[in-house]
Design a protein around this motif. Structure first.
Motif, PDB file in Angstrom:
ATOM      1  N   ALA A 461      20.898 -69.102   7.698  1.00 35.80           N
ATOM      2  CA  ALA A 461      20.584 -69.282   9.116  1.00 35.80           C
ATOM      3  C   ALA A 461      19.480 -68.334   9.565  1.00 35.80           C
ATOM      4  O   ALA A 461      18.548 -68.732  10.280  1.00 35.80           O
ATOM      5  CB  ALA A 461      21.840 -69.076   9.961  1.00 35.80           C
ATOM      6  N   GLN A 462      19.562 -67.059   9.165  1.00 36.08           N
ATOM      7  CA  GLN A 462      18.540 -66.097   9.571  1.00 36.08           C
ATOM      8  C   GLN A 462      17.181 -66.443   8.980  1.00 36.08           C
ATOM      9  O   GLN A 462      16.145 -66.365   9.655  1.00 36.08           O
ATOM     10  CB  GLN A 462      18.955 -64.679   9.135  1.00 36.08           C
ATOM     11  N   GLU A 463      17.178 -66.894   7.719  1.00 35.14           N
ATOM     12  CA  GLU A 463      15.921 -67.299   7.089  1.00 35.14           C
ATOM     13  C   GLU A 463      15.329 -68.521   7.784  1.00 35.14           C
ATOM     14  O   GLU A 463      14.110 -68.607   7.996  1.00 35.14           O
ATOM     15  CB  GLU A 463      16.172 -67.592   5.607  1.00 35.14           C
ATOM     16  N   ALA A 464      16.186 -69.484   8.166  1.00 34.57           N
ATOM     17  CA  ALA A 464      15.693 -70.683   8.850  1.00 34.57           C
ATOM     18  C   ALA A 464      15.122 -70.333  10.223  1.00 34.57           C
ATOM     19  O   ALA A 464      14.075 -70.861  10.621  1.00 34.57           O
ATOM     20  CB  ALA A 464      16.829 -71.704   8.989  1.00 34.57           C
ATOM     21  N   VAL A 465      15.785 -69.454  10.969  1.00 36.22           N
ATOM     22  CA  VAL A 465      15.288 -69.044  12.290  1.00 36.22           C
ATOM     23  C   VAL A 465      13.927 -68.373  12.160  1.00 36.22           C
ATOM     24  O   VAL A 465      13.002 -68.642  12.955  1.00 36.22           O
ATOM     25  CB  VAL A 465      16.307 -68.114  12.966  1.00 36.22           C
ATOM     26  N   ASP A 466      13.760 -67.524  11.165  1.00 38.82           N
ATOM     27  CA  ASP A 466      12.470 -66.849  10.964  1.00 38.82           C
ATOM     28  C   ASP A 466      11.375 -67.845  10.606  1.00 38.82           C
ATOM     29  O   ASP A 466      10.233 -67.726  11.082  1.00 38.82           O
ATOM     30  CB  ASP A 466      12.610 -65.796   9.861  1.00 38.82           C
ATOM     31  N   GLN A 467      11.708 -68.848   9.787  1.00 33.40           N
ATOM     32  CA  GLN A 467      10.689 -69.817   9.387  1.00 33.40           C
ATOM     33  C   GLN A 467      10.369 -70.804  10.508  1.00 33.40           C
ATOM     34  O   GLN A 467       9.243 -71.313  10.579  1.00 33.40           O
ATOM     35  CB  GLN A 467      11.160 -70.571   8.139  1.00 33.40           C
ATOM     36  N   TYR A 468      11.330 -71.106  11.359  1.00 32.27           N
ATOM     37  CA  TYR A 468      11.050 -71.973  12.509  1.00 32.27           C
ATOM     38  C   TYR A 468       9.962 -71.373  13.398  1.00 32.27           C
ATOM     39  O   TYR A 468       9.122 -72.093  13.957  1.00 32.27           O
ATOM     40  CB  TYR A 468      12.325 -72.179  13.332  1.00 32.27           C
ATOM     41  N   LYS A 469       9.974 -70.047  13.548  1.00 34.03           N
ATOM     42  CA  LYS A 469       9.001 -69.390  14.424  1.00 34.03           C
ATOM     43  C   LYS A 469       7.582 -69.500  13.880  1.00 34.03           C
ATOM     44  O   LYS A 469       6.617 -69.435  14.642  1.00 34.03           O
ATOM     45  CB  LYS A 469       9.375 -67.923  14.596  1.00 34.03           C
ATOM     46  N   ARG A 470       7.457 -69.687  12.569  1.00 36.17           N
ATOM     47  CA  ARG A 470       6.116 -69.769  11.964  1.00 36.17           C
ATOM     48  C   ARG A 470       5.579 -71.198  11.923  1.00 36.17           C
ATOM     49  O   ARG A 470       4.436 -71.409  11.540  1.00 36.17           O
ATOM     50  CB  ARG A 470       6.165 -69.210  10.540  1.00 36.17           C
ATOM     51  N   LEU A 471       6.405 -72.174  12.295  1.00 34.96           N
ATOM     52  CA  LEU A 471       5.937 -73.563  12.271  1.00 34.96           C
ATOM     53  C   LEU A 471       4.962 -73.832  13.402  1.00 34.96           C
ATOM     54  O   LEU A 471       5.083 -73.281  14.496  1.00 34.96           O
ATOM     55  CB  LEU A 471       7.127 -74.519  12.392  1.00 34.96           C
ATOM     56  N   ALA A 472       4.010 -74.754  13.136  1.00 37.79           N
ATOM     57  CA  ALA A 472       3.029 -75.100  14.167  1.00 37.79           C
ATOM     58  C   ALA A 472       3.672 -75.910  15.288  1.00 37.79           C
ATOM     59  O   ALA A 472       3.265 -75.829  16.445  1.00 37.79           O
ATOM     60  CB  ALA A 472       1.874 -75.878  13.530  1.00 37.79           C
ATOM     61  N   ARG A 473       4.683 -76.717  14.935  1.00 37.89           N
ATOM     62  CA  ARG A 473       5.359 -77.553  15.938  1.00 37.89           C
ATOM     63  C   ARG A 473       6.802 -77.099  16.142  1.00 37.89           C
ATOM     64  O   ARG A 473       7.729 -77.908  16.192  1.00 37.89           O
ATOM     65  CB  ARG A 473       5.338 -79.020  15.496  1.00 37.89           C
ATOM     66  N   SER A 474       6.987 -75.810  16.251  1.00 39.09           N
ATOM     67  CA  SER A 474       8.347 -75.270  16.394  1.00 39.09           C
ATOM     68  C   SER A 474       9.004 -75.684  17.718  1.00 39.09           C
ATOM     69  O   SER A 474      10.229 -75.705  17.827  1.00 39.09           O
ATOM     70  CB  SER A 474       8.312 -73.743  16.301  1.00 39.09           C
TER      71      SER A 474
END
Length: 599
Positions: A461-474
């Motif tokens: 979950a923590q890894e997914a939250v961090d990667q969501y923030k780096r998405l262009a269409r978050s």
């Protein structure tokens, strides 16, 4: 099998098949709608089996004719006899016309379903509908006589208008069909107000059945608001047979709008839409999101998704048939690498596959949201099945599998940003899957496994939250990010709770073990030097010796090895062997000469 059941039940119903009909001294009364509804529900129409209902109508007509001694001839020749006013001396004569009309109508509905694949059957269907109309007119004429009461006259009139409206609807005579259906609606609404609540429900149900047809006729006449009314009815219909009829009506209304949809854009590429079924599906797709949001009740929402997925599969099949000559498409079907850019139709097929996978994910998330409210510990209604965590794990597995298939669709393999979005979403759903696996271990009181899985939940979950923030269409996935944040908080608390439960479970057995008395199971022969009060020695099954005894190791017999033989040199006896051979040669010659002389 169904026909055999109908025939066996028909015989038992001979005495009661006039239920709903009343005969006074001079007045006949028939509850037309109740009779035909009960017959339809009990003999096939609950499952849309018109052929079975048609067979029932034929058998019922035959039984009525036999009971009235009113045959259509004998074994040698046919002698048709028409029912007229002078003939009607029993209410069952009216049943002949009614069920003759029902039989013809059921046959027309059967042919209508078959006409989707065999267009010639449409003419046969219209002929049977006209036959049903002729019997309905005959029934109405008979009921208009003074022998019948007012209710029978109104119901026969409503039945006649219903059959008439069905024919005009199939012939696309929208104004005439709308007038006929409105007459049916008016009669049944007035009848509903005049009788009890139970009978009122039956009449209003018939009104609800014809309401979509009325609105569809209004739409074809020019009423633009009728389409919205049909969509509202579809949202309220749920998953019954009426929802299928409404889907057909909505598809027919969208056929007029397909001219406005000539191309579609996906992932930066615009492709033309040439096939009519594909256009109809894409028009349905545009309205599906709003329909789901406006639908009331979980069953209605799921029904909309199921209908949309069914249309998507049909549209994919149409594209698949048109791509039979596309070599790249054939290679993709066999799992072989593609050469060059995929064609427009092939790319459109990939787009429809993406829609099918994404809508399946949305439907599963809707099911998960509903099932969460029935997990153990929640307030569940009586008679409602409690959801197991394993049921949610299975749905999350399907979601993760679909997200893994999307980046591999033909035409978007090189889109790294899109692939990264699907990977991050799959990671978030893996966290939820691990969470419910941990919940299943908690219910089995396997605390160590649950603690480890809660740790994995926090990691995913923590890894997914961090990667969501780096998405262009978050911003498109705000809801999923919020759910993950709530999951982190919940999993963290449950991990400590499982740890505490594990400690309590280990202390409880320790206290129990301290109070236990351990019995000595050694036989008496092995504990002669120990004193203990063992009451089992005086019993019938006393353990005095151990039998059978255990195996013990014993020394084996010695083995002798002749080691000197390898060092002994044997004498050479070749010379003696040659002398013996020579002597045997001379002796043999003399013996042969002597024995030969004797002969």
């Amino acid at each position: 099998m169904a026909a055999e059941e109908d025939m066996s039940t028909d015989e038992t119903k001979t005495s009661i098949e006039n239920a709903g009909s009343h005969t006074g001294s001079d007045i006949f009364s028939i509850e037309v709608l109740q009779i035909i509804k009960e017959a339809q529900q009990q003999h096939g129409l609950r499952h849309g089996d018109f052929q079975r209902y048609r067979g029932y109508c034929s058998r019922r007509i035959k039984r009525i004719r036999k009971s009235l001694h009113f045959p259509q001839g004998d074994k040698r020749r046919v002698n048709p006899k028409k029912v007229n006013i002078e003939t009607v001396k029993d209410v069952r004569y009216l049943h002949l016309s009614l069920f003759s009309a029902e039989r013809a109508w059921a046959y027309s509905m059967q042919l209508k379903a078959e006409a989707n694949t065999e267009l010639r059957k449409k003419f046969h269907m219209l002929a049977r509908m006209k036959k049903a109309m002729a019997y309905a007119e005959e029934f109405y004429t008979l009921c208009e006589h003074e022998k019948c009461d007012a209710r029978t006259k109104l119901e026969s009139q409503a039945y006649r208008f219903y059959i008439k409206g069905s024919i005009e609807f199939e012939l696309a005579k929208w104004k005439a069909a709308m007038e006929s259906y409105n007459n049916v609606k008016t009669i049944y609404e007035r009848l509903g107000k005049a009788f009890t609540e139970e009978q009122q429900v039956l009449y209003l149900q018939r009104v609800a059945e014809i309401e979509p047809n009325i609105r569809y006729c209004a739409y074809n006449i020019g009423d633009s608001s009728a389409l919205k009314d049909l969509q509202q009815m579809r949202r309220m219909a749920g998953g019954d047979m009426m929802s299928e009829e409404l889907d057909v009506l909505l598809a027919q209304t969208r056929e007029k709008q397909t001219a406005t949809l000539s191309e579609v854009t996906w992932q930066g590429r615009t492709v033309p839409v040439k096939n009519e079924p594909v256009r109809l599906f894409l028009l349905s797709l545009q309205d599906s999101t709003q329909e789901v949001e406006r639908a009331e009740g979980m069953d209605n929402k799921i029904s909309i998704y199921e209908s949309l997925l069914k249309q998507c599969i049909d549209a994919q099949q149409v594209l698949r048939d048109s791509l039979q000559e596309d070599q790249n498409f054939k290679s993709a079907q066999r799992g072989q690498p593609l050469e060059g850019q995929v064609s427009n139709q092939h790319y459109l097929h990939s787009y429809l596959t993406y829609i099918k996978l994404s809508k399946t994910i949305e439907r599963n998330l809707l099911l998960i949201e509903n099932m969460r409210s029935y997990l153990p510990g929640a307030q569940v209604e009586e008679g409602r099945k409690i959801t197991k965590p394993q049921d949610l794990v299975r749905l999350y597995d399907i979601i993760i599998q679909n997200l893994g298939e999307i980046p591999n669709l033909n035409g978007i393999e090189d889109d790294e940003s899109f692939k990264e979005e699907m990977t991050v979403r799959a990671l978030g759903f893996k966290a939820f899957r691990c969470f419910y696996i941990a919940q299943s271990y908690v219910s089995a009181r396997k605390w160590k496994e649950a603690i480890a899985l809660y740790g994995r939940v926090l990691e995913y979950a923590q890894e997914a939250v961090d990667q969501y923030k780096r998405l262009a269409r978050s911003s498109l996935y705000k809801a999923e990010q919020e759910h993950l944040s709530g999951l982190i908080t919940e999993a963290d608390g449950l991990q400590y709770s499982s740890h505490a439960s594990a400690i309590l479970d280990t202390e409880a057995p320790t206290e129990q073990m301290a109070s236990l008395t351990v019995s000595n199971n050694k036989p008496l022969s092995e504990r002669l030097e120990q004193y203990s009060e063992d009451t089992s020695v005086a019993g019938k099954k006393a353990r005095l010796v151990k039998f059978p005894p255990d195996f013990k190791a014993i020394p084996c017999r010695p083995l002798f090895f002749d080691l000197a033989l390898n060092h002994v040199e044997m004498p050479n006896l070749d010379a003696k062997a040659e002398q013996k051979k020579a002597a045997s040669g001379i002796t043999g010659a003399i013996k042969g000469w002597l024995w030969g002389g004797k002969k």
